[in-house]
Design a protein around this motif. Structure first.
Motif, short mmCIF file in Angstrom:
data_model
loop_
_atom_site.label_atom_id
_atom_site.label_comp_id
_atom_site.label_asym_id
_atom_site.label_seq_id
_atom_site.Cartn_x
_atom_site.Cartn_y
_atom_site.Cartn_z
N ALA A 1 2.16 9.52 1.75
CA ALA A 1 0.72 9.32 1.90
C ALA A 1 0.14 10.21 2.99
O ALA A 1 -1.00 10.69 2.87
N ALA B 1 0.82 -1.21 0.00
CA ALA B 1 0.00 0.00 0.00
C ALA B 1 0.85 1.26 0.00
O ALA B 1 0.64 2.17 -0.81
N ALA B 2 1.82 1.32 0.90
CA ALA B 2 2.63 2.54 1.02
C ALA B 2 3.48 2.78 -0.22
O ALA B 2 3.57 3.92 -0.70
N ARG C 1 -6.32 5.87 0.68
CA ARG C 1 -5.37 5.67 1.77
C ARG C 1 -6.04 4.94 2.94
O ARG C 1 -5.46 4.00 3.51
N ALA D 1 -7.58 10.43 -0.35
CA ALA D 1 -7.67 10.21 1.09
C ALA D 1 -8.47 8.95 1.39
O ALA D 1 -8.11 8.17 2.28
N SER E 1 -3.99 7.72 8.67
CA SER E 1 -4.50 8.90 7.99
C SER E 1 -3.98 10.20 8.58
O SER E 1 -4.12 11.25 7.94
N ILE F 1 1.17 3.97 -3.11
CA ILE F 1 0.82 5.39 -2.97
C ILE F 1 2.01 6.26 -3.36
O ILE F 1 1.87 7.29 -4.02
N LEU G 1 4.86 5.88 3.12
CA LEU G 1 3.88 6.31 4.11
C LEU G 1 4.01 7.80 4.39
O LEU G 1 3.00 8.50 4.56
N LEU H 1 -3.77 2.34 5.68
CA LEU H 1 -2.64 3.19 6.11
C LEU H 1 -3.12 4.23 7.12
O LEU H 1 -4.27 4.64 7.10
#
Length: 381
Positions: free
Chosen positions: A278, A183-184, A328, A325, A335, A187, A275, A333
């Motif tokens: 993000a 995920a990180a 994310r 957003a 926020s 992004i 991250l 992840l």
């Protein structure tokens, strides 16, 4: 159309399982004495073993690269590589960045302190092959390497000489990436594409814009699948290709304030780079929207096709920021900066440190003052 230059890796090879054939593919280029730069996690997981076996004897393994690699680590890699005829960087952005600079310093002997900044590294460098194991940094096709100097400051070298002779993309290497890292880093790649498209750098160019949009299309369509079904080879391959295209884009149309504000989060609090990006992405885009809203609206539907139905540039821009957003959050992840362990009292220091990233801030669509940076951090906290 204004004049521009576009540089990328000499050769890009997308080949599932290709890492196991690294020797036949690149052995003649690398020569008989190879410095193989990676990190302890890669060795522990066994991801590099097939590549190492294919290279045969004469390989010196440097597997001490840490996240946000230090100057000391780089110099240790250079010491380990004395006499090398070629360098392989195998891993995430940290390993590839160390490999780039090791190839430069071993090949040229020029002092590191003379190379910092944009266009200052002259070379020559040793033959260089980069093999990414994450789909995020795009470092395998960029002329940029980032090193932590001292306890907290990140410095960069950006020069075409750091572009590799071969970038080998093997999506099989990314199948075991944990969801949070997937995920990180995903992004991170999206940020590269967004900032490359919107940059006001003098070298902003139509090739980078085209690549950025295709990167967003691939990343937006596949990131959630890659996170939730990590063994999906099609999604993993699309993510790796998207990250590479975004890397080619920002290698020539440089990134801006998202990265400038992310770097202190990594340097001071050791938050992973993807991250860090993000955590400040929506707030920086919202800050820029008054001058770049139309630009963001142009690419909104590339990442999120449903946004094509929204009429009006500012409305679509606002929906784009909200969609990022929301993505994310769906990816699991954090926020808020507070959720990532950043204390409120540290925000003024972060703002002051972000102002040191002048090579990035000059590319931002809207000028950023220290007061602006502090306000953005507060919005993100």
């Amino acid at each position: 159309m204004t004049a521009f230059a576009f540089h990328t890796a000499r050769s890009v090879l997308f080949r599932p399982g290709g890492a196991a054939d690294l020797g036949p593919l690149a052995g003649a280029l690398l020569g008989p004495r190879v410095l193989f730069v990676t990190d302890p996690g890669i060795r522990r997981l066994g991801l590099a073993e097939a590549a190492l076996a294919s290279l045969g004897p004469g390989v010196t393994i440097f597997a001490e690269v840490e996240a946000d690699p230090s100057r000391e680590t780089l110099l240790a890699a250079v010491a380990a590589g004395q006499g090398a005829t070629g360098v392989v960087g195998f891993g995430g952005g940290s390993a590839m960045d160390v490999a780039k600079l090791a190839a430069l310093l071993l090949g040229s002997g020029e002092p590191l302190d003379a190379a910092w900044g944009v266009g200052n590294a002259k070379g020559p460098r040793l033959p260089l092959v980069l093999v990414p194991t994450t789909a995020g940094t795009g470092s395998e096709v960029t002329p940029v390497a980032i090193i932590t100097v001292g306890a907290e400051e990140k410095r960069g070298v950006s020069a075409p000489v750091l572009l590799p002779d071969l970038a080998l993309l093997d999506p099989e290497l990314t199948l075991g990436l944990p969801p949070a890292i997937t995920a990180a880093t995903g992004i991170d790649a999206m940020v590269h594409a967004i900032e490359a498209y919107a940059t006001v750098n003098p070298n902003a160019n139509p090739i980078s814009k085209l690549l950025a949009r295709e990167a967003l299309r691939l990343l937006g369509a596949n990131i959630e699948t890659a996170v939730r079904r990590g063994g999906d080879r099609d999604a993993r391959g699309a993510m790796l290709m998207g990250a590479m295209l975004a890397g080619q884009a920002f290698a020539n149309a440089p990134v801006a304030a998202v990265h400038a504000l992310a770097y202190p989060l990594g340097g001071i609090f050791h938050i992973p780079h993807g991250l860090s990006n993000a955590l400040v992405l929506p707030q920086v885009l919202a800050f820029n929207a008054s001058v770049a809203g139309g630009v963001y609206a142009e690419i909104a539907a590339d990442a999120f096709p449903d946004l094509a139905a929204i009429e009006g540039g500012q409305a679509r821009c606002a929906a784009f920021i909200e969609a990022l957003a929301g993505l994310r959050a769906r990816l699991g992840l954090p926020s808020r900066l507070s959720e990532a362990g950043v204390p409120a009292g540290a925000l003024p220091r972060l703002a002051a440190e972000a102002m040191k990233q002048t090579r990035l801030l000059v590319n931002n669509p809207r000028p950023v003052t220290e007061a602006d940076a502090l306000a953005i951090y507060r919005e993100a906290w």
